[in-house]
Scaffold this motif. Structure first.
Motif, mmCIF file in Angstrom:
data_model
loop_
_atom_site.group_PDB
_atom_site.id
_atom_site.type_symbol
_atom_site.label_atom_id
_atom_site.label_comp_id
_atom_site.label_asym_id
_atom_site.label_seq_id
_atom_site.Cartn_x
_atom_site.Cartn_y
_atom_site.Cartn_z
ATOM 1 N N HIS A 21 -14.286 16.434 25.426
ATOM 2 C CA HIS A 21 -14.204 17.572 26.353
ATOM 3 C C HIS A 21 -13.496 18.757 25.703
ATOM 4 O O HIS A 21 -13.885 19.917 25.931
ATOM 5 N N ASN A 22 -12.479 18.509 24.914
ATOM 6 C CA ASN A 22 -11.820 19.600 24.205
ATOM 7 C C ASN A 22 -12.740 20.220 23.158
ATOM 8 O O ASN A 22 -12.670 21.431 22.895
ATOM 9 N N TYR A 23 -13.618 19.412 22.561
ATOM 10 C CA TYR A 23 -14.568 19.944 21.577
ATOM 11 C C TYR A 23 -15.602 20.850 22.246
ATOM 12 O O TYR A 23 -16.025 21.855 21.641
ATOM 13 N N ASN B 87 -14.785 24.586 22.452
ATOM 14 C CA ASN B 87 -15.049 25.430 21.288
ATOM 15 C C ASN B 87 -16.498 25.896 21.239
ATOM 16 O O ASN B 87 -16.797 26.931 20.632
ATOM 17 N N LEU B 88 -17.407 25.133 21.836
ATOM 18 C CA LEU B 88 -18.807 25.557 21.853
ATOM 19 C C LEU B 88 -18.979 26.829 22.657
ATOM 20 O O LEU B 88 -19.769 27.708 22.296
ATOM 21 N N HIS B 89 -18.257 26.954 23.759
ATOM 22 C CA HIS B 89 -18.416 28.130 24.605
ATOM 23 C C HIS B 89 -17.807 29.371 23.969
ATOM 24 O O HIS B 89 -18.166 30.492 24.333
ATOM 25 N N THR B 90 -16.863 29.190 23.033
ATOM 26 C CA THR B 90 -16.357 30.353 22.318
ATOM 27 C C THR B 90 -17.398 30.901 21.348
ATOM 28 O O THR B 90 -17.389 32.082 21.025
ATOM 29 N N PRO C 284 -8.581 15.125 17.186
ATOM 30 C CA PRO C 284 -9.781 15.949 17.384
ATOM 31 C C PRO C 284 -11.056 15.119 17.215
ATOM 32 O O PRO C 284 -11.104 14.169 16.433
ATOM 33 N N PHE C 285 -12.067 15.513 17.943
ATOM 34 C CA PHE C 285 -13.348 14.818 17.884
ATOM 35 C C PHE C 285 -14.039 15.124 16.564
ATOM 36 O O PHE C 285 -14.129 16.285 16.143
ATOM 37 N N SER C 286 -14.507 14.089 15.898
ATOM 38 C CA SER C 286 -15.225 14.243 14.635
ATOM 39 C C SER C 286 -16.710 13.970 14.884
ATOM 40 O O SER C 286 -17.132 12.807 14.950
ATOM 41 N N PRO C 287 -17.533 14.997 15.061
ATOM 42 C CA PRO C 287 -18.935 14.788 15.399
ATOM 43 C C PRO C 287 -19.728 14.271 14.207
ATOM 44 O O PRO C 287 -19.391 14.541 13.048
ATOM 45 N N THR D 50 -13.921 23.369 33.993
ATOM 46 C CA THR D 50 -14.290 21.976 34.220
ATOM 47 C C THR D 50 -13.949 21.117 33.021
ATOM 48 O O THR D 50 -13.469 19.975 33.171
ATOM 49 N N GLN D 51 -14.158 21.633 31.818
ATOM 50 C CA GLN D 51 -13.825 20.860 30.614
ATOM 51 C C GLN D 51 -12.320 20.631 30.496
ATOM 52 O O GLN D 51 -11.879 19.545 30.108
ATOM 53 N N VAL D 52 -11.536 21.645 30.833
ATOM 54 C CA VAL D 52 -10.078 21.472 30.813
ATOM 55 C C VAL D 52 -9.664 20.392 31.815
ATOM 56 O O VAL D 52 -8.811 19.541 31.524
ATOM 57 N N ALA D 53 -10.281 20.409 32.993
ATOM 58 C CA ALA D 53 -9.943 19.417 34.017
ATOM 59 C C ALA D 53 -10.349 18.011 33.586
ATOM 60 O O ALA D 53 -9.582 17.051 33.755
ATOM 61 N N LEU D 54 -11.542 17.856 33.035
ATOM 62 C CA LEU D 54 -12.002 16.526 32.640
ATOM 63 C C LEU D 54 -11.198 15.992 31.456
ATOM 64 O O LEU D 54 -10.945 14.779 31.370
ATOM 65 N N ALA D 55 -10.796 16.874 30.547
ATOM 66 C CA ALA D 55 -9.950 16.434 29.431
ATOM 67 C C ALA D 55 -8.593 15.969 29.941
ATOM 68 O O ALA D 55 -8.069 14.931 29.500
ATOM 69 N N ALA D 56 -7.991 16.721 30.870
ATOM 70 C CA ALA D 56 -6.703 16.321 31.439
ATOM 71 C C ALA D 56 -6.840 15.040 32.254
ATOM 72 O O ALA D 56 -5.938 14.190 32.247
#
Length: 476
Positions: free
Chosen positions: A176-178, A181-184, A414-417, A198-204
């Motif tokens: 969710h934190n990754y 960065n896509l939206h930036t 951090p997520f490593s895709p 929503t991503q901040v909420a789901l990550a928390a």
């Protein structure tokens, strides 16, 4: 616990109709094939009964990891002209359009959530990543389910299940934190399911759940209550377990930290960004309450271990107030009246959901299970205080207001895709045969997966006569 996210489904999309690659002609064709495999896996998963979906999560995960490198590679080539260290040229014939089911949006009862068209590769990539995060949460649920069943697992099996669930939840948090960065990179409007708030909420939320289950491995009271209601249990004569003072205080601070993360998730899901499913909002609030109640319960265990039985009972009553429960009656050893019958029925219904593996077990974030532990301890300690200690029970409000601050336990990585390796990129340089078509999937593409695929029998027709499609509404 954790929240039972529904995996979204997607439409059949041929990427070849939207993009082309002069440098790697086979890239759009291969990406379309992998996306169709993912689409089929999601549709088959949705049509399975809830008891079989947990075993099918591995198929969905493999399908996601098969398509994700292609989606990430195309997004990287569009933005920077490279995939890793290799230059890749991507030209757009027209703007990419995909459809994904919005599973977090509120809908009318009995209706499917909408599946609006989404523009751009980043929206498609965000939903693929979010589906992977949902898969991780569902895998954590399947691991934790054995802890709440009537058959108590062995200590090694319990530790392994909690460790696996913790790993899955932390990975969901990093995914969710990754997505943030896509939206930036793509400032275009995103749907409600993947917006930043929503991503901040789901990550928390994932971090709160991962923090809260750290105490399950060494929490003997939850296990004791589950064991006490097991009819086949033969160890009912063993005395109640105890927790060392230092560990109880540590667990209380972990519970308060989980409550803080849940509060952050609730603030990010505040009204104003759209209409979200009420079950998710209620779950976040229940998780916050359960975490604070669990922290108060461990502080009560700490006070009782030092001989402060009256203060321990006050903490328990404050924990019940956090859960929104009424105080126990004086003679609470036997439930009486309509409230007692209703509570017993709710507990048995939740037990059946856990045993059957229903998709809505734990939808109260463990509030009912924590209420059982609080009731069990309060009955025991009140009886002990009335017969032996005879201590005054102070008011619980000052004690709840003076609880310590939370303590972080996890440090998410951090997520490593995944990425396309050099050998695969070399094969994608091969010119394609124009008569070759990509795999488009075995499942039918329908805007409503809930529609039955069986032919509808028309009342009054000849035996064996049937009408395909939605003509079941035909009447005479």
């Amino acid at each position: 616990m954790p929240y039972p996210f529904a995996l979204p489904t997607t439409s059949s999309t041929s990427l070849e109709a939207f993009i082309s690659s002069p440098s790697h002609p086979a890239l759009p064709l291969s990406a379309t094939t992998q996306r169709s495999i993912l689409r089929d896996a999601l549709k088959k998963h949705k049509r399975l009964p809830p008891t079989q979906q947990a075993a099918h999560l591995g198929v969905v995960q493999d399908a996601i990891t098969g398509y994700l490198p292609y989606a990430l590679g195309i997004a990287s080539a569009v933005s920077s002209g490279r995939i890793g260290e290799e230059p890749v040229t991507i030209s757009s014939t027209k703007q990419l359009q995909t459809e994904w089911r919005l599973t977090l949006s509120a809908t009318l009862p009995g209706r499917e959530p909408p599946r609006p068209p989404l523009a751009g590769i980043y929206n498609d990539l965000a939903f693929v990543l979010q589906t992977l995060a949902y898969t991780r949460v569902q895998q954590a649920r399947s691991q934790l389910q054995i802890l709440y069943s009537s058959n108590i697992p062995s200590p090694d099996r319990r530790t392994a299940a909690i460790g696996s669930a913790m790993k899955y939840l932390l990975e969901a948090n990093s995914i969710h934190n990754y997505i943030l960065n896509l939206h930036t990179q793509d400032p275009a409007s995103a749907p409600l399911d993947t917006v930043n708030s929503t991503q901040v909420a789901l990550a928390a939320l994932a971090l709160a759940e991962a923090t809260l289950i750290t105490v399950l491995k060494d929490d003997p009271y939850t296990t004791a209550v589950i064991q006490a209601r097991n009819k086949d249990d033969k160890e009912w004569m063993i005395s109640a377990p105890s927790i060392p003072k230092v560990r109880a205080h540590l667990f209380a601070r972990l519970g308060l930290c989980a409550s803080d993360h849940a509060q952050r998730a609730a603030a990010s899901l505040a009204p104003g960004i759209g209409v979200l499913d009420s079950s998710l909002l209620n779950y976040v609030d229940d998780l916050r309450r359960t975490a604070r109640a669990k922290a108060a319960r461990f502080l009560a265990c700490d006070a009782e271990a030092t001989g402060k039985t009256g203060e321990a009972i006050a903490y328990l009553r404050g924990a019940r107030r956090e859960l929104g429960l009424a105080p126990l009656e004086q003679d609470a050893s036997k439930r009486k009246g309509w409230k007692g019958i209703k509570q017993t029925f709710a507990e048995k219904r939740e037990d059946r959901k856990v045993e059957k593996g229903s998709d809505d077990w734990g939808l109260d974030a463990g509030k009912l299970e924590e209420a059982r532990v609080l009731e069990w301890l309060e009955i025991k300690w009140v009886k002990l205080n009335d017969t032996i200690n005879t201590q005054l029970i102070p008011p619980s409000e000052p004690l709840m207001a003076a609880m310590p601050s939370g303590r972080e336990y996890h440090t998410p990585k951090p997520f490593s895709p995944p990425s396309l390796d050099a050998s695969l990129l070399a094969r994608l340089r091969t010119p394609i045969d124009h008569n070759q078509n990509a795999f488009i999937g075995d499942e039918e593409d329908s805007g409503d997966e809930a529609v039955s695929r069986e032919p509808a029998v028309v009342p009054g027709a000849f035996p064996g006569a049937a009408v395909a499609g939605n003509s079941a509404n035909a009447y005479y």
